[in-house]
Design a protein around this motif. Sequence first.
Motif, mmCIF file in Angstrom:
data_model
loop_
_atom_site.group_PDB
_atom_site.id
_atom_site.type_symbol
_atom_site.label_atom_id
_atom_site.label_comp_id
_atom_site.label_asym_id
_atom_site.label_seq_id
_atom_site.Cartn_x
_atom_site.Cartn_y
_atom_site.Cartn_z
ATOM 1 N N CYS A 161 0.829 -1.216 0.000
ATOM 2 C CA CYS A 161 0.000 0.000 0.000
ATOM 3 C C CYS A 161 0.856 1.257 0.000
ATOM 4 O O CYS A 161 0.428 2.308 -0.426
ATOM 5 N N ARG A 162 2.071 1.161 0.496
ATOM 6 C CA ARG A 162 3.059 2.256 0.527
ATOM 7 C C ARG A 162 2.680 3.391 1.476
ATOM 8 O O ARG A 162 3.334 4.434 1.480
ATOM 9 N N SER A 163 1.600 3.243 2.257
ATOM 10 C CA SER A 163 1.232 4.358 3.133
ATOM 11 C C SER A 163 1.005 3.955 4.588
ATOM 12 O O SER A 163 0.931 4.807 5.458
ATOM 13 N N CYS A 164 0.911 2.661 4.889
ATOM 14 C CA CYS A 164 0.688 2.253 6.283
ATOM 15 C C CYS A 164 1.989 2.411 7.070
ATOM 16 O O CYS A 164 3.050 2.669 6.500
ATOM 17 N N CYS B 39 3.099 -5.104 5.361
ATOM 18 C CA CYS B 39 2.098 -4.099 4.971
ATOM 19 C C CYS B 39 0.756 -4.419 5.628
ATOM 20 O O CYS B 39 0.251 -5.536 5.514
ATOM 21 N N GLU B 40 0.211 -3.416 6.323
ATOM 22 C CA GLU B 40 -1.019 -3.650 7.073
ATOM 23 C C GLU B 40 -2.236 -3.789 6.162
ATOM 24 O O GLU B 40 -3.289 -4.247 6.588
ATOM 25 N N ASN B 41 -2.081 -3.394 4.917
ATOM 26 C CA ASN B 41 -3.174 -3.567 3.954
ATOM 27 C C ASN B 41 -2.887 -4.715 2.989
ATOM 28 O O ASN B 41 -3.576 -4.873 1.985
ATOM 29 N N CYS C 114 4.803 0.040 5.846
ATOM 30 C CA CYS C 114 5.377 0.457 4.561
ATOM 31 C C CYS C 114 6.269 1.678 4.749
ATOM 32 O O CYS C 114 7.349 1.762 4.177
HETATM 33 ZN ZN ZN Z 1 1.350 -0.859 3.640
#
Ligand code: ZN
Length: 351
Positions: A94-97, A108-110, A100
Amino acid sequence: MFSCTGYAAEAADKPLAPFSFERRALRPSDVRIEIAYCGVCHSDLHQARNEWKNTVYPCLPGHEIVGKVVEVGPQVTKFKVGQNAAIGCLVDSCRSCASCKEGLEQYCENGFVGTYNGADKQTGENTYGGYSDQIVCDESFVLHLPDNLDLAAAAPLLCAGITTYSPLKRWKVGPGQKVGIVGLGGLGHMGVKLAHAMGAHVVLFTTSPNKVEDAKKLGADEVVISKDKEQMQAHASSFDFILDCVAANHDINEYIWLLKRDATLCQVGAPEDPLAVAVFSLIFSRRNFAGSLIGGIAETQEMLDFCGKHGITSDIELINIQDIEKAYGRMLKSDVKYRFVVDMASLKQAA
Ligand code: ZN
Ligand code: NAP
Ligand code: ZN
C-alpha cells in the motif's frame, strides 16, 4: 500487453506445465525485465501444491528473479535499459501504512502483493512469478545487483538470502555469539554463509549426515546431526540465537531447550501443519519463539550490497524448466545442494 510464456500449475494435483499468458502494458513507473534465471524456493512447491490452502490457479511460481531491463516507463529513474536487475518476493504494497513507511513492506497492514499468488493493487488480477520469460514491475520493487556477483548464483539471494539476512540483523547476530541454523537447504545454506560473514560462531543442525563436510565449507564452525540426542544435549542452554529453516514438521522443542536465558528461536521455515511448543521450554529461562517474513525492499538492497562486498552467492544447481517437477521431488527428499536455479533460456526448448 506482452505475450509471455512460463510454467504454471493448473491445480494442486497437476504438475507444472507450459503456460502462455499476458503481462500488463507498462505503467509510467514500471520496468520490464527479460528473466535470465529464477531460483526455486520451497515456497514455490508449497504454493503450487496448495499446502498453505490459499493458492489461486493457475499458479506460476518463482520469486528469485534476475535478468536484464528491456524497457522502462516514462517516470522510471532508478533503471536503464540494458542494466541487470532483480525482483524478490514482493511486487507492491500500500506504501502508506506504518509498516510500509518504515520500509517493512512485507508486513504491509493492507496486504503486500506477492510476486506470485498475489492480487494486483489496480486490477485485482492474480500475479505470475519468475518461471517465465519476462516480468513487469514498478521500479520501487526492483533491486540493483552488485556487478561482481555471478548472475545465476545471485538469484537465490532474492528470497533465501533476504529471509535469513533479515532475522540475523534484527536479532543483532555478530562476533562473540553462538548462532544455530537448522536445516541445510536453500535458506539454511544462506543462513550459514551470512551468519559466518557477520562474525558469529555458527552451528549447523542437519538431519543429513552426508551434508556435514559441505556445511563446514559453507562456513559452519560446528555441525550437529539433529537425530543424535547426545550431540544435541551437548549444546543445552548455550545459543544466543537459532534460525529454523526447516520446511517440514519437526520437534521445535529440541531446539528451544538449546537457547540461553532470554535468547530467541526464530522460525522462517513454514511447514504445512502447526508446530507444537512445550511452554515450559519458554517459561523456564524466559526464552522467545519468534517468526520472520522475507525482508523489505530497502533491507533487500542492503543484503545484496552486503553480499557484493563479501562475495557471497548461493551454491546452485542449474536446471532446465522442463525438469522443475524433478527438482521439487528432490527438494522433498532434502536432496538440494543447495538451491536449484532455472536457466530461463530453456523455456525456448520444446517441452
Ligand atoms: Zn502498507
Ligand atoms: P529446502 O531447500 O527444501 O530446505 C529445507 C531443509 O529442511 C532440508 O534441506 C532439510 O535440511 C531440512 N528438512 C527437510 N525435512 C525435514 C524434516 N522432516 N525434519 C527436519 N529437517 C528437515 O527449503 P527452503 O527453500 O530452504 O525453504 C525452507 C522453508 O522456509 C520452507 O517451508 C519455505 O516455504 C520457507 N520459507 C519461508 C520464508 C519466510 O519468509 N519466512 C521465505 C522463504 C521460504 P537437512 O537435510 O540439513 O536436515
Ligand atoms: Zn522463497
